[in-house]
Design an enzyme around this catalytic site. Structure first.
Site, PDB file in Angstrom:
ATOM      1  CG  HIS A   1      -0.079  28.919 -15.504  1.00 15.25           C
ATOM      2  ND1 HIS A   1      -1.241  28.552 -16.157  1.00 15.25           N
ATOM      3  CD2 HIS A   1       0.795  29.271 -16.462  1.00 15.25           C
ATOM      4  CE1 HIS A   1      -1.063  28.676 -17.453  1.00 15.25           C
ATOM      5  NE2 HIS A   1       0.158  29.119 -17.674  1.00 15.25           N
TER       6      HIS A   1
ATOM      7  CG  HIS B   1       4.749  31.620 -17.491  1.00 20.28           C
ATOM      8  ND1 HIS B   1       5.158  30.503 -18.176  1.00 20.28           N
ATOM      9  CD2 HIS B   1       3.447  31.804 -17.828  1.00 20.28           C
ATOM     10  CE1 HIS B   1       4.148  30.038 -18.907  1.00 20.28           C
ATOM     11  NE2 HIS B   1       3.095  30.818 -18.708  1.00 20.28           N
TER      12      HIS B   1
HETATM   13  P1  5GP Z   1       0.587  29.133 -20.741  1.00 19.47           P
HETATM   14  O1  5GP Z   1       0.879  28.971 -22.194  1.00 19.47           O
HETATM   15  O2  5GP Z   1      -0.766  28.540 -20.447  1.00 19.47           O
HETATM   16  O3  5GP Z   1       0.769  30.499 -20.191  1.00 19.47           O
HETATM   17  O4  5GP Z   1       1.674  28.266 -19.992  1.00 19.47           O
HETATM   18  C1  5GP Z   1       1.600  26.895 -19.839  1.00 19.47           C
HETATM   19  C2  5GP Z   1       2.991  26.426 -19.546  1.00 19.47           C
HETATM   20  O5  5GP Z   1       2.906  25.091 -19.109  1.00 19.47           O
HETATM   21  C3  5GP Z   1       3.921  26.434 -20.758  1.00 19.47           C
HETATM   22  O6  5GP Z   1       5.059  27.217 -20.469  1.00 19.47           O
HETATM   23  C4  5GP Z   1       4.260  24.964 -20.976  1.00 19.47           C
HETATM   24  O7  5GP Z   1       5.591  24.800 -21.367  1.00 19.47           O
HETATM   25  C5  5GP Z   1       3.983  24.361 -19.630  1.00 19.47           C
HETATM   26  N1  5GP Z   1       3.551  22.980 -19.647  1.00 19.47           N
HETATM   27  C6  5GP Z   1       2.728  22.375 -20.537  1.00 19.47           C
HETATM   28  N2  5GP Z   1       2.512  21.086 -20.184  1.00 19.47           N
HETATM   29  C7  5GP Z   1       3.227  20.880 -19.054  1.00 19.47           C
HETATM   30  C8  5GP Z   1       3.405  19.739 -18.207  1.00 19.47           C
HETATM   31  O8  5GP Z   1       2.884  18.665 -18.433  1.00 19.47           O
HETATM   32  N3  5GP Z   1       4.207  19.906 -17.116  1.00 19.47           N
HETATM   33  C9  5GP Z   1       4.816  21.104 -16.847  1.00 19.47           C
HETATM   34  N4  5GP Z   1       5.578  21.154 -15.751  1.00 19.47           N
HETATM   35  N5  5GP Z   1       4.676  22.183 -17.616  1.00 19.47           N
HETATM   36  C10 5GP Z   1       3.889  22.081 -18.709  1.00 19.47           C
END
Ligand code: 5GP
Length: 145
Positions: A107, A109
């Site tokens: 993903h 951001h």
């Molecule tokens: P990463 O840490 O993998 O780069 O980003 C994952 C993102 O997903 C984080 O910013 C976190 O806040 C978000 N996130 C985690 N669980 C959920 C969820 O259930 N729904 C949504 N919309 N975002 C989530």
């Protein structure tokens, strides 16, 4: 989770893509889904994911799928800037737990930044549902408009 491993189809973003878990959807087409981060680091923090790639990170994702994601990232970033008037925008993508990745479906951001305001802690504090709903309505109007 290291860079190497197996894609888990039960990860939360896979559930959201299948419609098994809810999200505040901002944009969707055949290949890409965008929605608000549930634990936003700033007002308007959004996520963009490929729908058809069982890829955990940038090493695994099909380049065509990545291109489609980045097209939506640009479109949504423009909508966020037009609607929320931030002073800057971070576009970020993490690979592997040591790099900050917590959800293992690739993903991107989009994190609007406002002068004088620090960044919230990553994936830490759940947003107010009413605020997310309002934000969703504003951004969807802006993307569609
Ligand atoms: P990463 O840490 O993998 O780069 O980003 C994952 C993102 O997903 C984080 O910013 C976190 O806040 C978000 N996130 C985690 N669980 C959920 C969820 O259930 N729904 C949504 N919309 N975002 C989530």
């Amino acid at each position: 989770m290291s860079l190497q491993g197996t894609y888990d189809p039960q990860n939360i973003f896979a559930q959201i893509i299948r419609g098994d878990a809810p999200c505040y959807k901002l944009y969707e087409d055949d290949d890409v889904l965008a929605f608000l981060d549930l634990f936003p680091q700033s007002h308007g923090h959004a996520l963009v994911v490929p729908k058809r790639s069982a890829a955990r990170n940038i090493l695994e994702v099909d380049p065509d799928a990545l291109c489609k994601v980045m097209g939506v990232v640009q479109r949504l970033t423009r909508a966020i800037v037009d609607e929320l008037n931030p002073d800057g925008v971070q576009v970020a993508q993490f690979n592997g737990a040591p790099a900050g990745q917590t959800v293992f479906h690739i993903h991107v951001h989009i994190v609007p930044r406002y002068a004088g305001q620090g960044l919230g802690i990553h994936a830490a504090q759940k947003a107010d549902p009413a605020e997310l709903e309002q934000l969703q309505a504003r951004l969807v109007r802006r993307i569609d408009g």
